[in-house]
Design a protein around this motif. Structure first.
Motif, mmCIF file in Angstrom:
data_model
loop_
_atom_site.group_PDB
_atom_site.id
_atom_site.type_symbol
_atom_site.label_atom_id
_atom_site.label_comp_id
_atom_site.label_asym_id
_atom_site.label_seq_id
_atom_site.Cartn_x
_atom_site.Cartn_y
_atom_site.Cartn_z
ATOM 1 N N UNK A 136 -4.320 -0.841 -9.575
ATOM 2 C CA UNK A 136 -4.810 -2.001 -8.886
ATOM 3 C C UNK A 136 -4.862 -3.316 -9.470
ATOM 4 N N UNK A 137 -4.563 -3.094 -10.885
ATOM 5 C CA UNK A 137 -4.853 -4.345 -11.984
ATOM 6 C C UNK A 137 -3.600 -5.285 -11.573
ATOM 7 N N UNK A 138 -2.540 -4.852 -11.679
ATOM 8 C CA UNK A 138 -1.512 -5.818 -11.147
ATOM 9 C C UNK A 138 -1.348 -6.564 -9.966
ATOM 10 N N UNK A 139 -1.646 -5.230 -8.650
ATOM 11 C CA UNK A 139 -1.633 -6.154 -7.401
ATOM 12 C C UNK A 139 -2.800 -7.314 -7.355
ATOM 13 N N UNK A 140 -3.776 -6.957 -8.082
ATOM 14 C CA UNK A 140 -4.848 -8.037 -8.079
ATOM 15 C C UNK A 140 -4.508 -9.270 -8.641
ATOM 16 N N UNK A 141 -3.747 -9.206 -9.867
ATOM 17 C CA UNK A 141 -3.123 -10.253 -10.752
ATOM 18 C C UNK A 141 -2.390 -11.158 -9.798
ATOM 19 N N UNK A 142 -1.493 -10.468 -8.980
ATOM 20 C CA UNK A 142 -0.596 -10.954 -8.247
ATOM 21 C C UNK A 142 -1.174 -11.722 -7.156
ATOM 22 N N UNK A 143 -2.255 -11.223 -6.446
ATOM 23 C CA UNK A 143 -2.973 -11.976 -5.558
ATOM 24 C C UNK A 143 -3.573 -13.111 -5.917
ATOM 25 N N UNK A 144 -4.138 -13.045 -7.265
ATOM 26 C CA UNK A 144 -4.697 -14.345 -7.822
ATOM 27 C C UNK A 144 -3.618 -15.378 -7.971
ATOM 28 N N UNK A 145 -2.337 -14.956 -8.135
ATOM 29 C CA UNK A 145 -1.396 -15.761 -8.573
ATOM 30 C C UNK A 145 -0.732 -16.339 -7.294
ATOM 31 N N UNK A 146 -1.186 -15.852 -5.920
ATOM 32 C CA UNK A 146 -0.749 -16.495 -4.551
ATOM 33 C C UNK A 146 0.040 -15.726 -3.730
#
Length: 241
Positions: A136-146
């Motif tokens: 989940x960590x990478x998808x959440x980071x991707x979400x924060x980047x738009x």
């Protein structure tokens, strides 16, 4: 033969503009106003830089992760713990239960052995934190980047979906950890005033001081009502049992 309908009598007004619209006299040509919006609605628009595009393409569109839960005491008693074995970090081997091998020939048992490959496999010893870090960590980071990301769990009953998603009070799952990561990422960027109210789908209105007080009173009244209803339910349950 049915009588002809009076077109003016049965003409319906527009519910959008609340006025009667003129009837069409012929087909409308819209070729001159068509536009190709595929770039605007794609994950990476044509104006994005090359590094951003290559980063997304390397991740692929769908990732499927498998988490194997520990076996229960009943499953261990039935000697079914050898059905699933990890070959490596992305593959598992499925074999028939031991108690069924006696009823199968060696050739048939060999044919029932199957191998499945996933984006990543997490064994029974995987902790909630390790699973979150690996999935989940990478998808959440991707979400924060738009970027849009969709995550869901799939499995049979008692496979461990609820535990993985929600966890327990002492060891939370991926959903609470995701929310914690999101809110920690926007600390210091929140609008602290309470004078904005959503309006329709994409708009908002700014409230006056009197409207803020009115909205606060409504919220407090709803919260009080919720507590009262909960108290009545608890009393009824106590009297029932």
């Amino acid at each position: 033969m049915e009588p002809a309908l009076d077109k003016e009598k049965f003409f319906r007004p527009s519910y959008i503009a609340s006025v009667e619209l003129p009837q069409r006299t012929g087909p409308v040509n819209v070729e001159d106003i068509k536009a190709d919006l595929s770039d605007e609605f794609s994950l990476v628009s044509s104006s994005s830089d090359i590094s951003q595009r290559s980063s997304l393409e390397s991740k692929g569109h769908i990732q499927v992760c498998l988490r194997i839960r520990p076996f229960t005491s009943l499953e261990k008693e039935n000697e079914s713990q050898d059905c699933v074995s990890l070959e490596d970090s992305t593959s598992i081997i499925l074999k028939p239960p031991k108690n069924s091998l006696s009823r199968l020939s060696e050739k048939t048992a060999g044919q029932l052995i199957q191998k499945f490959t996933f984006s990543r496999v997490f064994g029974p010893e995987t902790t909630q934190e390790e699973f979150f870090e690996g999935t989940m960590k990478q998808p959440v980071q991707d979400f924060l980047e738009g970027y849009n990301r969709l995550v869901f769990t799939y499995g049979v009953t008692n496979a461990g979906k609820t535990y993985t998603f929600q966890g327990t009070e002492d060891d939370v799952g991926i959903l609470p950890r995701t929310m914690d990561m999101l809110f920690k990422s926007i600390q210091g960027k929140l609008y602290t005033a309470m004078d904005l109210k959503p309006h329709r789908c994409r708009d908002y209105i700014k409230l006056t001081k009197d409207q803020v007080r009115e909205e606060t009173s409504i919220k407090n009244a709803i919260l009080r009502l919720t507590k009262e209803v909960r108290g009545v339910i608890m009393l009824n349950l106590q009297s029932y049992f």
